[in-house]
Design an enzyme around this catalytic site. Structure first.
Site, short mmCIF file in Angstrom:
data_model
loop_
_atom_site.label_atom_id
_atom_site.label_comp_id
_atom_site.label_asym_id
_atom_site.label_seq_id
_atom_site.Cartn_x
_atom_site.Cartn_y
_atom_site.Cartn_z
N GLU A 1 0.85 -1.19 0.00
CA GLU A 1 0.00 0.00 0.00
C GLU A 1 0.89 1.25 0.00
OE1 GLU A 1 -2.70 0.48 3.33
OE2 GLU A 1 -3.79 2.05 2.29
N GLY B 1 3.02 2.42 10.84
CA GLY B 1 2.79 1.64 12.05
C GLY B 1 2.65 0.16 11.75
N MET C 1 0.53 -2.84 8.67
CA MET C 1 -0.22 -2.99 7.42
C MET C 1 -1.11 -4.22 7.46
SD MET C 1 -0.86 -1.78 4.49
CE MET C 1 -2.07 -2.58 3.45
N ASN D 1 -2.34 -6.41 5.39
CA ASN D 1 -2.36 -7.44 4.35
C ASN D 1 -3.21 -8.63 4.76
OD1 ASN D 1 -0.03 -5.94 3.20
ND2 ASN D 1 0.99 -6.79 4.99
N HIS E 1 -6.58 -2.38 15.17
CA HIS E 1 -6.83 -1.63 13.93
C HIS E 1 -6.58 -2.53 12.70
CE1 HIS E 1 -6.88 2.04 11.39
NE2 HIS E 1 -6.01 1.36 10.66
N GLU E 2 -5.42 -3.16 12.66
CA GLU E 2 -5.09 -3.97 11.48
C GLU E 2 -6.01 -5.18 11.39
OE1 GLU E 2 -3.31 -2.30 9.63
OE2 GLU E 2 -2.43 -0.98 11.14
N HIS F 1 -9.40 -4.22 10.05
CA HIS F 1 -9.41 -3.97 8.60
C HIS F 1 -9.89 -5.20 7.81
CE1 HIS F 1 -7.97 -0.03 7.51
NE2 HIS F 1 -6.80 -0.12 8.11
N1 PHE Z 1 -3.06 0.89 5.87
C1 PHE Z 1 -2.20 1.02 7.01
C2 PHE Z 1 -3.12 1.19 8.20
O1 PHE Z 1 -3.68 2.21 8.45
C3 PHE Z 1 -1.26 2.16 6.98
C4 PHE Z 1 -0.21 2.11 5.93
C5 PHE Z 1 -0.33 2.89 4.80
C6 PHE Z 1 0.88 1.29 6.07
C7 PHE Z 1 0.63 2.87 3.81
C8 PHE Z 1 1.86 1.27 5.11
C9 PHE Z 1 1.73 2.07 3.99
O2 PHE Z 1 -3.42 0.31 8.89
ZN ZN Z 2 -5.67 1.50 8.68
#
Ligand code: PHE
Ligand code: ZN
Length: 885
Positions: free
Chosen positions: A126, A267, A269, A271, A303-304, A307
């Site tokens: 990302e 922080g 990601m 995935n 948070h992750e 998602h």
């Molecule tokens: N999507 C991640 C998050 O908010 C943040 C992120 C963005 C990490 C871009 C890496 C690169 O949980």
């Molecule tokens: Zn996020």
């Protein structure tokens, strides 16, 4: 100024992709310098796209080795540029494209795409990192089913991970290599792809979902750190359970893996099935991590994980919709923490963050809406506005339509949009359906940037026994949006009588807005136009209005409350947010006055009644964590924002120090008592109640020392020596660092000796020194940069030391411009290697225009110098241009 127009991406130009990629099969042979990636894309023309157009795949810094179309090597018919691959006349049926690229993970300093962290291979895709692994339609609305085969040296990388479930593993015959095949049955955009290879230790557990499926959980860390992952594992299981109970969302794969790496731009990601984390959000033991670190781990792990439904199962159609996943997921992680800890304290913490980060962003040249309509570089939109204000919009929606309609709406969203790449409109449509309410006006919050200010002018008429409220709203202009429209603003309110009791809300509401008993029943006034007039009747006593309860909207409240009203609220208001806010408002008044006219003498009676209000609140007891919040004055940046222009950071600092000392002096008896009473020899536990007691005790120490250094220093020194956990040790060191004493240098030296080699702890040591307000800090920072503890290549080290300095309001804004020059030079040094980190440092300049003229000129000169460098990354170019516009 450069003449060529940088590429601007616009929301209105959105077009569906011309091709779809149903399946993606990746074969990656890991090697330090020559990694091979073979990808097989099952393509077909998109019925919703254009016909007879070339196929254009994104690529970035790739070396192409070969292409096959339906198994046949292609020699011509395609072209390759620096940022893409074009197949001039693709078949108008289903076809397969095989592309082989070569990568050098060791040379990847941007930490985007495939790179090395320590002895492991890992990825970050990302927003647009996948194109650094292979040519692809790198956009979030192309969803594919991935099968990934990873091959590596058995000794170098015994652990091989990717998204989804493991389907096969084995040795490569006649070699020292092995492989693993992972299959992810859920279609996903490529930004959620991940792969890890390395020699890692792990902590394992299992989780049984609400329907009884067993999920294998693992957290991978460097060998020796397994024990440090226990709290993260506990947080993960709690987050999984919470999503089931609060949202009926169950985890959907057989495994959930987390990998902690020490080189990571952000922080963490999300995935699919393989979250990759900055190790600072995984590793914790009482001796190594503070209460704040534990809270951070709990929040980011949740948070992750959350998602998985808000971001992964339902993703974003395009990057303009980033808030759709981020704002909503921040809202969800805030709710998780509220349920796990204290709802009131969580709200106060979130409001603090919103003000410090988002309001500041809104007040400067980088202001943008929650859903921007143009961007030049998407990396620059992972902002407080998209995340924090994005979460506020979801929260406001819930307040407006009520809990019931909100939860039916979100369930509808999960049903309707699962498996799709959605938009903010799709999201809002679910809540229109569940509530029967037209949300078109509400949707303006997503388009219009800036922090609205809401003014409440209240007047009480003793004879008529009425309280009349004049409410008005105004949003200041922001870049590209000179004229603002009125928004829908939910104002949660209550009335407090002189004796501190809550009075019922009976009102006569001005006819043109329409009466609404329903509003008042919920304690909610909706401000939908520029002004509104409301009269409350039958009030036999003078009342204080308790407004913006629970911080019901992300606005700046302007209230004419007298100092006595604020004291009353601070003592009695049933709403903790309002109580805390009253103390903040009171302090802000004193601090702004002190900073604006430092020469005009101090407002002794104002200070005395403020400290008296605090003393009462402290004596009343209550939740220690809350009392600690009451006693924490607004930050220097909060005060600067309140002043707005011609800011002198030294005057702000001095005024704040003096008020801290005043509080410490006036409350010394209470604070000393708290310091003694809250001491504990129970074994450390990171729970909210214990953390709250430590927070109050350490706040007491800090205030006592700022009032009387001679008395506080030995206390701090003793605490530093005997602390049984990092929270108390670092708190004592922080207090010592504010004194200019030999005790400070001794303690820093001892801390260093004790923890050298433990990078995450050394980060604390670096940032403490970088944030020391005294002159000489810059020289100290430069000196620390030359030590072996520091590395420009590691984002955590850079953030701790250089980012710490950039947040040091006094020294970053030193009147001779040395702070601006230093940060500017660091930006230029970092940019060619890692633009992401360079941009984070550069954002320290976001408030430069507020400064007094001399500092303003110096900051501008540095920004112009950066702007004049021809080879800037698009990331830094974008920020510097906007900062100067
Ligand atoms: N999507 C991640 C998050 O908010 C943040 C992120 C963005 C990490 C871009 C890496 C690169 O949980
Ligand atoms: Zn996020």
């Amino acid at each position: 100024m450069r003449t060529e127009d940088p590429q601007i991406i616009r929301l209105v130009d959105y077009r569906p992709p011309d091709f779809l990629i149903d399946r993606m099969s990746l074969d990656i042979k890991l090697d330090l310098k020559k990694t091979r990636a073979i990808s097989r894309l099952s393509l077909r023309p998109n019925p919703a796209g254009r016909a007879d157009v070339p196929l254009v795949l994104d690529g970035d810094e790739l070396v192409l080795l070969g292409v096959k179309l339906d198994g046949e090597p292609l020699q011509e018919c395609y072209s390759v540029t620096a940022d893409g691959f074009t197949l001039a006349a693709p078949p108008r049926r289903n076809f397969e494209l095989e592309i082989e690229t070569e990568l050098d993970p060791s040379a990847n300093t941007k930490l985007m795409g495939l790179y090395r962290s320590g002895s492991a291979y890992c990825t970050q895709c990302e927003a647009e990192g996948f194109r650094r692994i292979t040519y692809f339609l790198d956009r979030p609305d192309v969803l594919s089913i991935y099968t990934t085969r990873i091959e590596a040296d058995r000794a170098e990388a015994p652990i091989l991970l990717s998204n989804g479930n493991l389907v096969e593993r084995g040795d490569v015959p006649q070699s020292n290599r092995h492989y693993a095949v992972w299959h992810d049955p859920f279609p996903k955009p490529c930004y959620l792809f991940a792969l890890v290879g390395g020699d890692l230790g792990s902590l394992r557990d299992t989780f049984t979902t609400m329907s009884g499926r067993k999920v294998d959980l693992a957290i991978y860390v460097e060998h020796g750190n397994e024990r440090r992952a226990a709290y993260a594992m506990d947080a993960l299981k709690r987050a999984m359970r919470w999503d089931e109970t609060a949202y009926k969302r169950e985890y959907d794969l057989d495994v959930f893996n987390i990998v902690a790496v020490s080189d990571f731009n952000m922080g963490a990601m999300e995935n699919k099935g393989l979250n990759i984390f900055n190790d600072r959000y995984v590793l914790a033991l009482p001796e190594t991590a503070t209460d704040a670190d534990y809270a951070g781990i709990e929040r980011v792990i949740a948070h992750e994980y959350l998602h998985n439904w808000t971001g992964n199962r339902i993703t974003c159609r395009d990057w303009f919709q980033l808030c759709l996943k981020e704002g909503l997921t921040v809202f969800r992680d805030q709710e998780f923490t509220s349920d796990q800890r204290s709802r009131a304290l969580q709200r106060i913490a979130d409001v603090r963050t919103l003000r410090a980060q988002q309001f500041s962003e809104d007040a400067g040249p980088l202001a943008h809406s929650v859903r921007p309509d143009t961007y030049r570089e998407i990396n620059n939109f992972y902002t407080a506005t998209v995340y924090e204000k994005g979460a506020e919009l979801v929260r406001m929606l819930k307040v407006l339509i009520g809990d019931d309609a909100f939860s039916r709406g979100i369930q509808l969203y999960f049903e309707r949009c699962d498996g799709t790449a959605a938009t903010v409109e799709d999201f809002l449509a679910c809540f229109e359906a569940s509530s029967g309410r037209d949300l078109q006006h509400f949707a303006l919050w997503y388009e219009q940037a800036g922090t609205p200010s809401v003014t409440i002018a209240a007047s009480y008429d003793q004879d008529a026994k009425t309280l009349s409220l004049e409410l008005s709203q105004e949003t200041p202009p922001t870049p590209g949006q000179p004229d603002k429209k009125p928004l829908v603003i939910p104002l949660a309110i209550g009335l407090i009588g002189e004796s501190g009791t809550e009075l019922p809300l009976k009102a006569e509401i001005d006819a043109f807005d329409g009466a609404s008993a329903a509003e008042l029943k919920r304690g909610l006034i909706e401000l939908t136009s520029a002004r509104r007039h409301i009269v409350f009747r039958d009030l036999g006593e003078r009342v204080v209005i308790s407004a913006l309860r629970g911080f019901s909207a992300p606005v700046q409240l302007v209230q004419s409350a007298s100092d006595e009203d604020l004291s009353l609220q601070c003592a009695f208001d049933p709403d903790p947010c309002v109580r805390w806010q009253a103390a903040q408002t009171y302090a802000t008044r004193l601090l702004v006055a002190a900073a604006r006219a430092p020469a005009s003498g101090r407002n002794h009676s104002g200070i005395a009644s403020f400290t008296e209000a605090l003393r009462k609140a402290v004596s009343a007891g209550g939740d220690p964590a809350f009392t600690a919040q009451l006693l924490t004055l607004p930050s220097e940046t909060d005060i600067a924002r309140e002043i707005g222009d011609n800011v002198d950071p030294d005057a702000i600092y001095d005024g704040r120090q003096r008020l801290r000392a005043d509080v410490g002096r006036a409350l010394s008896t209470e604070l000393l008592r708290l310091y003694r009473d809250l001491a504990s020899d129970a074994p450390y536990s990171p729970d909210a109640a214990s953390a709250g007691r430590r927070a109050l005790r350490n706040t007491a120490l800090d205030l006592l020392t700022s009032a009387d250094e001679a008395a506080g220093t030995p206390l701090a020194r003793a605490q530093f020596d005997t602390a049984s956990n990092m929270t108390d040790r670092i708190a004592a060191l922080t207090v010592l660092c504010l004194t200019e004493s030999a005790a400070r240098e001794d303690a820093l030296e001892e801390f260093y000796k004790r923890y050298a080699g433990d990078a995450l702890i050394i980060d604390k040591w670096l940032s403490l020194q970088a944030t020391m307000p005294h002159p000489g800090t810059l020289d100290r920072v430069r000196g620390l940069m030359r030590t072996e503890q520091f590395s420009m290549a590691n984002p955590n080290r850079v953030r701790a030391l250089i980012g710490g300095f950039a947040a040091n309001q006094r020294q970053f804004n030193a009147p001779d411009g040395s702070g601006y020059d230093f940060i500017g030079e660091c930006v230029l040094l970092l940019d060619p290697k890692n633009p992401h980190v360079a941009v984070r440092l550069l954002s320290a300049f976001r408030t430069w225009r507020m400064m007094e003229p001399r500092r303003c000129r110096l900051a501008e000169a540095m920004l112009r110098r950066i702007q004049g460098v021809a080879s800037l990354s698009p990331d830094v170019r974008d920020i510097v241009d906007r900062s100067l516009a």
